[in-house]
Design a protein around this motif. Structure first.
Motif, PDB file in Angstrom:
ATOM      1  N   LEU A  77       0.822  -1.208   0.000  1.00 35.19           N
ATOM      2  CA  LEU A  77       0.000   0.000   0.000  1.00 35.19           C
ATOM      3  C   LEU A  77       0.856   1.258   0.000  1.00 35.19           C
ATOM      4  CD1 LEU A  77      -2.820   1.265   0.082  1.00 35.19           C
ATOM      5  CD2 LEU A  77      -2.701   1.119   2.578  1.00 35.19           C
ATOM      6  N   LYS A  78       1.873   1.315   0.839  1.00 38.87           N
ATOM      7  CA  LYS A  78       2.748   2.487   0.912  1.00 38.87           C
ATOM      8  C   LYS A  78       3.484   2.695  -0.414  1.00 38.87           C
ATOM      9  CE  LYS A  78       4.554   5.743   3.482  1.00 38.87           C
ATOM     10  NZ  LYS A  78       3.718   6.843   3.948  1.00 38.87           N
ATOM     11  N   THR A  79       3.963   1.609  -0.999  1.00 38.59           N
ATOM     12  CA  THR A  79       4.668   1.697  -2.276  1.00 38.59           C
ATOM     13  C   THR A  79       3.766   2.290  -3.356  1.00 38.59           C
ATOM     14  OG1 THR A  79       5.999  -0.240  -1.692  1.00 38.59           O
ATOM     15  CG2 THR A  79       5.953   0.372  -4.017  1.00 38.59           C
ATOM     16  N   MET A  80       2.518   1.889  -3.360  1.00 36.84           N
ATOM     17  CA  MET A  80       1.611   2.373  -4.402  1.00 36.84           C
ATOM     18  C   MET A  80       1.052   3.765  -4.103  1.00 36.84           C
ATOM     19  SD  MET A  80       2.185   0.126  -6.526  1.00 36.84           S
ATOM     20  CE  MET A  80       1.161   0.846  -7.805  1.00 36.84           C
ATOM     21  N   THR A  81       0.799   4.090  -2.855  1.00 33.68           N
ATOM     22  CA  THR A  81       0.289   5.436  -2.554  1.00 33.68           C
ATOM     23  C   THR A  81       1.370   6.496  -2.713  1.00 33.68           C
ATOM     24  OG1 THR A  81       0.649   5.181  -0.170  1.00 33.68           O
ATOM     25  CG2 THR A  81      -1.553   4.634  -1.018  1.00 33.68           C
ATOM     26  N   GLU A  82       2.633   6.104  -2.630  1.00 34.65           N
ATOM     27  CA  GLU A  82       3.760   7.033  -2.809  1.00 34.65           C
ATOM     28  C   GLU A  82       4.346   6.955  -4.217  1.00 34.65           C
ATOM     29  OE1 GLU A  82       5.108   9.297  -0.630  1.00 34.65           O
ATOM     30  OE2 GLU A  82       3.405   8.860   0.680  1.00 34.65           O
ATOM     31  N   TYR A  83       3.725   6.203  -5.099  1.00 30.17           N
ATOM     32  CA  TYR A  83       4.235   5.905  -6.436  1.00 30.17           C
ATOM     33  C   TYR A  83       4.748   7.141  -7.182  1.00 30.17           C
ATOM     34  CZ  TYR A  83       4.343   3.653 -11.045  1.00 30.17           C
ATOM     35  OH  TYR A  83       4.737   3.153 -12.254  1.00 30.17           O
ATOM     36  N   GLU A  84       4.028   8.239  -7.135  1.00 28.75           N
ATOM     37  CA  GLU A  84       4.412   9.456  -7.854  1.00 28.75           C
ATOM     38  C   GLU A  84       5.530  10.226  -7.153  1.00 28.75           C
ATOM     39  OE1 GLU A  84       3.334  10.189 -10.881  1.00 28.75           O
ATOM     40  OE2 GLU A  84       2.060   8.400 -10.844  1.00 28.75           O
ATOM     41  N   LYS A  88      12.497   5.550  -8.333  1.00 30.97           N
ATOM     42  CA  LYS A  88      12.587   4.087  -8.370  1.00 30.97           C
ATOM     43  C   LYS A  88      12.563   3.559  -6.943  1.00 30.97           C
ATOM     44  CE  LYS A  88      14.756   3.541 -12.787  1.00 30.97           C
ATOM     45  NZ  LYS A  88      15.428   2.572 -13.610  1.00 30.97           N
ATOM     46  N   ALA A  89      12.045   2.359  -6.790  1.00 26.91           N
ATOM     47  CA  ALA A  89      11.911   1.742  -5.472  1.00 26.91           C
ATOM     48  C   ALA A  89      13.014   0.709  -5.240  1.00 26.91           C
ATOM     49  CB  ALA A  89      10.556   1.060  -5.335  1.00 26.91           C
ATOM     50  N   VAL A  90      13.457   0.651  -4.004  1.00 28.19           N
ATOM     51  CA  VAL A  90      14.342  -0.402  -3.526  1.00 28.19           C
ATOM     52  C   VAL A  90      13.509  -1.200  -2.535  1.00 28.19           C
ATOM     53  CG1 VAL A  90      16.434  -0.949  -2.230  1.00 28.19           C
ATOM     54  CG2 VAL A  90      16.422   0.996  -3.811  1.00 28.19           C
ATOM     55  N   ILE A  91      13.252  -2.448  -2.849  1.00 31.29           N
ATOM     56  CA  ILE A  91      12.442  -3.319  -1.989  1.00 31.29           C
ATOM     57  C   ILE A  91      13.394  -4.323  -1.345  1.00 31.29           C
ATOM     58  CG2 ILE A  91      10.514  -4.954  -1.891  1.00 31.29           C
ATOM     59  CD1 ILE A  91       9.587  -2.215  -2.855  1.00 31.29           C
ATOM     60  N   VAL A  92      13.323  -4.431  -0.025  1.00 31.76           N
ATOM     61  CA  VAL A  92      14.207  -5.346   0.699  1.00 31.76           C
ATOM     62  C   VAL A  92      13.355  -6.489   1.235  1.00 31.76           C
ATOM     63  CG1 VAL A  92      15.930  -5.579   2.515  1.00 31.76           C
ATOM     64  CG2 VAL A  92      15.661  -3.386   1.336  1.00 31.76           C
ATOM     65  N   THR A  93      13.513  -7.658   0.628  1.00 30.07           N
ATOM     66  CA  THR A  93      12.716  -8.819   1.003  1.00 30.07           C
ATOM     67  C   THR A  93      13.265 -10.080   0.347  1.00 30.07           C
ATOM     68  OG1 THR A  93      10.445  -9.702   1.123  1.00 30.07           O
ATOM     69  CG2 THR A  93      11.079  -8.610  -0.918  1.00 30.07           C
TER      70      THR A  93
END
Length: 166
Positions: A77-84, A88-93
């Motif tokens: 949810l946070k990744t998509m609501t902050e999309y704009e 680029k995203a760094v996802i740690v998982t």
């Protein structure tokens, strides 16, 4: 993440990791999604002091599994609501549950990288989805391993003397 690093035999230094994210990937805001347990306030304070923005999830206590604070939906949810608001995203998982998010970000050119603690413990689905954008942190032990104060790690090659650079 904590369990991922323990599985490969070391503990992550969160302060060093935050510096690494800033220097390597130019990460301005680093969110950490975590279950909230009042007794862990000292941990939360140290993570915030290291530069992480904590997003808490209530923790449920169950007889079968103990404490459970699933944060997957919160991260998505946070990744998509902050999309704009990010380039680029760094996802740690290492969790394959994030493959849909990673696939979407990859297709839209918004995925910088997926960082996983280890190759062996990372979901095959996540590896397939992130393609060349996945990196494994097990190779960063020399840079990111927590060392208790006043303790110096022995050289990894078994020799005496100065530590090797990574």
């Amino acid at each position: 993440m904590n369990l991922g690093f323990r599985a490969i035999g070391w503990k992550l230094d969160w302060r060093r990791f935050r510096v690494y994210l800033r220097e390597k990937y130019d990460v301005e805001k680093a969110y950490l999604f975590i279950g909230y347990i009042p007794e862990n306030q000292q941990l939360y304070t140290s993570l915030q002091q290291a530069g992480f923005i904590l997003v808490f999830k209530p923790v449920l206590q169950t007889k079968q599994r103990g404490a459970k604070g699933n944060v997957d939906a919160d991260l998505v949810l946070k990744t998509m609501t902050e999309y704009e608001n990010y380039e680029k995203a760094v996802i740690v998982t290492s969790d394959g549950d994030f493959y849909s998010l990673v696939e979407y970000l990859y297709q839209k050119g918004k995925l910088e990288t997926v960082l996983s603690p280890s190759t062996a413990k990372c979901s095959a689905l996540l590896k397939k989805t992130a393609k060349e954008r996945i990196n494994f942190m097990e190779t960063l032990r020399g840079k990111l391993e927590y060392q208790p104060p006043n303790e110096k790690a022995p050289p990894r090659d078994g020799t005496q003397g100065s530590a090797q650079s990574s």
